[in-house]
Scaffold this motif. Structure first.
Motif, short mmCIF file in Angstrom:
data_model
loop_
_atom_site.label_atom_id
_atom_site.label_comp_id
_atom_site.label_asym_id
_atom_site.label_seq_id
_atom_site.Cartn_x
_atom_site.Cartn_y
_atom_site.Cartn_z
N VAL A 128 32.82 37.04 39.79
CA VAL A 128 33.40 36.02 38.90
C VAL A 128 34.87 35.85 39.28
CG1 VAL A 128 31.91 36.61 36.93
CG2 VAL A 128 34.20 37.63 37.08
N LEU A 129 35.38 34.68 38.97
CA LEU A 129 36.82 34.48 39.03
C LEU A 129 37.33 34.54 37.59
CD1 LEU A 129 39.48 33.84 40.45
CD2 LEU A 129 38.86 31.41 40.39
N LEU A 130 38.11 35.57 37.34
CA LEU A 130 38.64 35.82 35.99
C LEU A 130 39.98 35.10 35.87
CD1 LEU A 130 38.13 37.57 33.45
CD2 LEU A 130 39.25 39.46 34.65
N THR A 131 40.09 34.26 34.85
CA THR A 131 41.31 33.45 34.72
C THR A 131 41.71 33.37 33.25
OG1 THR A 131 42.28 31.25 35.17
CG2 THR A 131 39.94 31.30 34.66
N GLU B 291 41.47 41.05 44.40
CA GLU B 291 40.02 41.25 44.39
C GLU B 291 39.74 42.65 43.87
OE1 GLU B 291 37.90 39.13 47.97
OE2 GLU B 291 39.68 40.13 48.71
N VAL B 292 38.78 42.74 42.93
CA VAL B 292 38.47 44.01 42.27
C VAL B 292 36.98 44.29 42.45
CG1 VAL B 292 38.33 45.15 40.01
CG2 VAL B 292 40.30 43.69 40.57
N LEU B 293 36.67 45.52 42.79
CA LEU B 293 35.27 45.94 42.91
C LEU B 293 34.94 46.84 41.73
CD1 LEU B 293 32.84 45.70 44.89
CD2 LEU B 293 33.61 47.86 45.90
N VAL B 294 33.82 46.55 41.08
CA VAL B 294 33.35 47.35 39.95
C VAL B 294 32.10 48.10 40.37
CG1 VAL B 294 32.38 47.25 37.62
CG2 VAL B 294 34.30 45.76 38.24
N ALA C 151 31.65 43.73 33.34
CA ALA C 151 31.10 43.85 34.68
C ALA C 151 30.56 45.29 34.72
CB ALA C 151 32.18 43.66 35.73
N ASP C 152 29.25 45.44 34.89
CA ASP C 152 28.64 46.75 34.65
C ASP C 152 29.16 47.29 33.31
OD1 ASP C 152 27.23 46.50 37.02
OD2 ASP C 152 28.13 48.23 38.01
N GLN C 153 29.75 48.49 33.29
CA GLN C 153 30.23 49.05 32.02
C GLN C 153 31.71 48.78 31.75
OE1 GLN C 153 27.59 51.23 33.72
NE2 GLN C 153 26.78 49.59 32.45
N VAL C 154 32.34 47.99 32.63
CA VAL C 154 33.79 47.79 32.49
C VAL C 154 34.07 46.47 31.77
CG1 VAL C 154 35.98 47.63 33.71
CG2 VAL C 154 34.13 49.02 34.68
N PRO C 155 34.78 46.50 30.63
CA PRO C 155 35.12 45.25 29.95
C PRO C 155 36.11 44.44 30.79
CG PRO C 155 36.01 47.16 28.75
CD PRO C 155 35.28 47.70 29.94
N LEU C 156 35.83 43.15 30.95
CA LEU C 156 36.70 42.33 31.79
C LEU C 156 38.14 42.28 31.28
CD1 LEU C 156 34.32 39.45 32.96
CD2 LEU C 156 35.15 41.40 34.27
N PRO C 157 38.40 42.32 29.94
CA PRO C 157 39.80 42.33 29.50
C PRO C 157 40.57 43.55 30.03
CG PRO C 157 38.36 41.74 27.68
CD PRO C 157 37.46 42.17 28.80
N ALA C 158 39.88 44.66 30.23
CA ALA C 158 40.57 45.85 30.77
C ALA C 158 41.01 45.60 32.20
CB ALA C 158 39.64 47.07 30.69
N ILE C 159 40.18 44.88 32.94
CA ILE C 159 40.55 44.57 34.33
C ILE C 159 41.72 43.60 34.35
CG2 ILE C 159 39.77 43.51 36.48
CD1 ILE C 159 36.99 44.65 35.93
N ALA C 160 41.65 42.57 33.49
CA ALA C 160 42.76 41.60 33.43
C ALA C 160 44.05 42.31 33.04
CB ALA C 160 42.43 40.49 32.43
N ALA C 161 43.98 43.25 32.09
CA ALA C 161 45.19 43.97 31.66
C ALA C 161 45.74 44.81 32.81
CB ALA C 161 44.87 44.85 30.45
N ALA C 162 44.87 45.36 33.62
CA ALA C 162 45.33 46.26 34.68
C ALA C 162 45.86 45.53 35.90
CB ALA C 162 44.17 47.18 35.11
N VAL C 163 45.24 44.43 36.29
CA VAL C 163 45.61 43.78 37.56
C VAL C 163 46.09 42.35 37.40
CG1 VAL C 163 43.97 45.23 38.82
CG2 VAL C 163 43.27 42.92 38.14
N GLY C 164 46.02 41.80 36.19
CA GLY C 164 46.46 40.42 35.98
C GLY C 164 45.39 39.41 36.36
N THR C 165 45.73 38.15 36.14
CA THR C 165 44.82 37.05 36.50
C THR C 165 45.61 36.03 37.33
OG1 THR C 165 45.38 35.93 34.42
CG2 THR C 165 43.33 37.26 34.46
N PRO C 166 44.96 35.17 38.09
CA PRO C 166 43.52 35.16 38.37
C PRO C 166 43.09 36.36 39.21
CG PRO C 166 44.65 33.43 39.62
CD PRO C 166 45.66 34.05 38.74
N ALA C 167 41.84 36.77 39.02
CA ALA C 167 41.31 37.92 39.76
C ALA C 167 39.84 37.67 40.08
CB ALA C 167 41.43 39.19 38.92
N TYR C 168 39.48 37.94 41.31
CA TYR C 168 38.05 37.98 41.64
C TYR C 168 37.53 39.37 41.29
CZ TYR C 168 37.67 33.54 44.10
OH TYR C 168 37.62 32.21 44.39
N VAL C 169 36.40 39.41 40.58
CA VAL C 169 35.78 40.69 40.20
C VAL C 169 34.36 40.70 40.74
CG1 VAL C 169 35.12 42.18 38.28
CG2 VAL C 169 37.19 40.76 38.10
#
Ligand SMILES: *Cc1c(COP(=O)(O)O)cnc(C)c1O
Length: 423
Positions: A288-291, A390-393, A15-33
């Motif tokens: 996206v909904l990250l799951t 919910e995560v904002l990038v 998402a932009d310059q942020v790899p989605l696995p990094a977001i999943a690792a930080a906040v867990g899933t499911p996550a809206y990004v």
């Protein structure tokens, strides 16, 4: 220039310059990004399409009512279109003023009308004669004049992917049937606490071509001309929302240029200030909904991919038979045809049927695309599942814009002991 939105960089979806696995690792899933830059891009495209025409873009809050999303849109110069007192509360919390607000919806309560008038909303869209009387009455009680608009039902044929998202056809609950508009305009002249400032319409959502608009605009213009001929101080023409976005690969959406050409011409003909109420167009593609894949399952000759997101998190496939593209976040080899399903005890709990995917295994991350509109706002706690984070990038950064619900949130409002009363 760095890429914006959802793109694959070195085999990993970002998402932009942020790899989605990094977001999943930080906040867990499911996550809206959500990608802020995609929202900015869509807002500017729409705003540019109406350059030279006096206009305001009022974001339909029901598409995505996250406070940080609302703040982002406010910073871009948007107003809001609301359909409830709760949405008005959110809009004010996000820093909007009453004058930024258009209040739509067929079932406004007296309390909501009062709340809206106290907040000084720009317009209340009237959807029935009974509601008009109620608005006049509430405004009188407050010693105010209510600025109102008539929502005309132009009764045109509307093509949408699902019947539940049509609103501008004959026989629907929305708006004033066009044959009744003249009578309503006459009635407004007799009411002391309302002032007719605008006329509008909203044909439906995810409208695939310009035909309904081409049919409806002359009907709206006729109603506007009639109201003006009767001496009402009409300053706004509201064309509602409904601009479509592509959900399927290679899907062609309604052309923004076609839409703008038609609406611009009509607005310029009236000389009125144009109001636009897009919801989906501004935010759908930003999210996206990250799951995470929990299990692979093979049953009755079929393959299933079971995810940790369910229909309570994203109900569009179940409710509208909506298609959402699904991408594997980390490049995966092989191919698989599977139903992608959630953990909920309902056969309607699926995100895709017989979808061709890479050969994903448990632990893989999936991004369910185009989930920024009518995603989180329609999420529920069904099966006592806390709603997702919910995560904002924005560029290289990401932040939690709405915390994941916790189990305690599920029972918080039920903890008080029963306090029995009798009538
Ligand atoms: C839902 C709604 C919108 C937004 O519709 P989109 O298809 O998301 O653009 C606009 N106006 C009204 C009155 C609505 O009810």
């Amino acid at each position: 220039m760095p890429t914006t939105g959802f793109t694959t960089i070195n085999g990993v979806l970002h998402a932009d310059q942020v790899p989605l696995p990094a977001i999943a690792a930080a906040v867990g899933t499911p996550a809206y990004v959500y990608c802020a830059n995609t929202v900015r891009d869509r807002f500017r495209r729409l705003d540019d399409a109406f350059a030279g025409v006096p206009h305001h873009i009022h974001f339909a809050v029901k598409a995505n009512s996250n406070l940080h999303m609302l703040s982002l849109l406010r910073a871009l110069g948007a107003g809001v279109d609301i359909v409830s007192g709760g949405e008005l509360f959110r809009a004010l919390e996000a820093g909007f003023g009453g004058r930024d607000v258009v209040f739509s919806g067929v079932g406004k309560t007296v309390a909501e009308i009062e709340q809206a008038l106290r907040a000084g909303v720009a317009l209340i869209n009237v959807e029935s004669e009974a509601e008009l009387v109620a608005i006049d009455h509430v405004a009188g009680g407050l010693g105010l004049t209510a600025p109102i608009a008539i929502r005309v039902n132009p009764e045109v044929t509307v093509e949408t992917p699902h019947a539940y998202i049509k609103t501008g056809e004959k026989g629907q609950k929305f708006g004033i049937p066009r044959d009744d508009v003249a009578r309503l305009i006459a009635m407004i002249a007799t009411l002391p606490h309302v002032e007719l400032r605008g006329l509008g319409m909203h044909l439906g959502s995810q409208i695939s071509n310009a035909d309904p608009l081409r049919d409806a605009l002359p009907r709206l213009l006729a109603a506007i001309a009639h109201a003006r001929a009767k001496g009402h101080p009409v300053t706004y023409m509201d064309v509602g929302g409904g601009l479509s976005v592509p959900y399927e690969p290679n899907e062609t959406s309604a052309d923004l240029d076609d839409y703008a050409r038609l609406v611009r011409a009509a607005a310029l003909e009236t000389g009125l200030t144009l109001l636009l109420e897009p919801g989906r167009y501004l935010v759908a593609e930003s999210g996206v909904l990250l799951t995470e894949v929990l299990y692979r399952k093979h049953a009755a000759g079929k393959d299933f991919v079971v995810t940790d997101a369910g229909m309570n998190d994203l109900i569009r496939p179940a409710l509208y038979q909506a298609y959402h593209a699904i991408e594997v976040v980390r490049h995966t080899a092989g191919a698989l045809t599977a139903d992608v399903v959630g953990p909920i005890c309902e056969s309607g709990d699926f995100f895709a049927k017989a979808r061709v995917l890479p050969d994903v295994q448990a632990g893989a991350l999936l991004a369910i695309r185009t989930a920024g509109a009518y995603g989180f706002t329609m999420a529920s706690n069904y099966n006592s599942r806390p709603r997702p984070v919910e995560v904002l990038v924005d560029g290289e950064r990401f932040a939690v814009a709405g915390a994941r619900e916790q189990f305690d949130d599920l029972v918080r409002l039920e903890r008080a002991p029963l306090h029995w009363r009798t009538a």
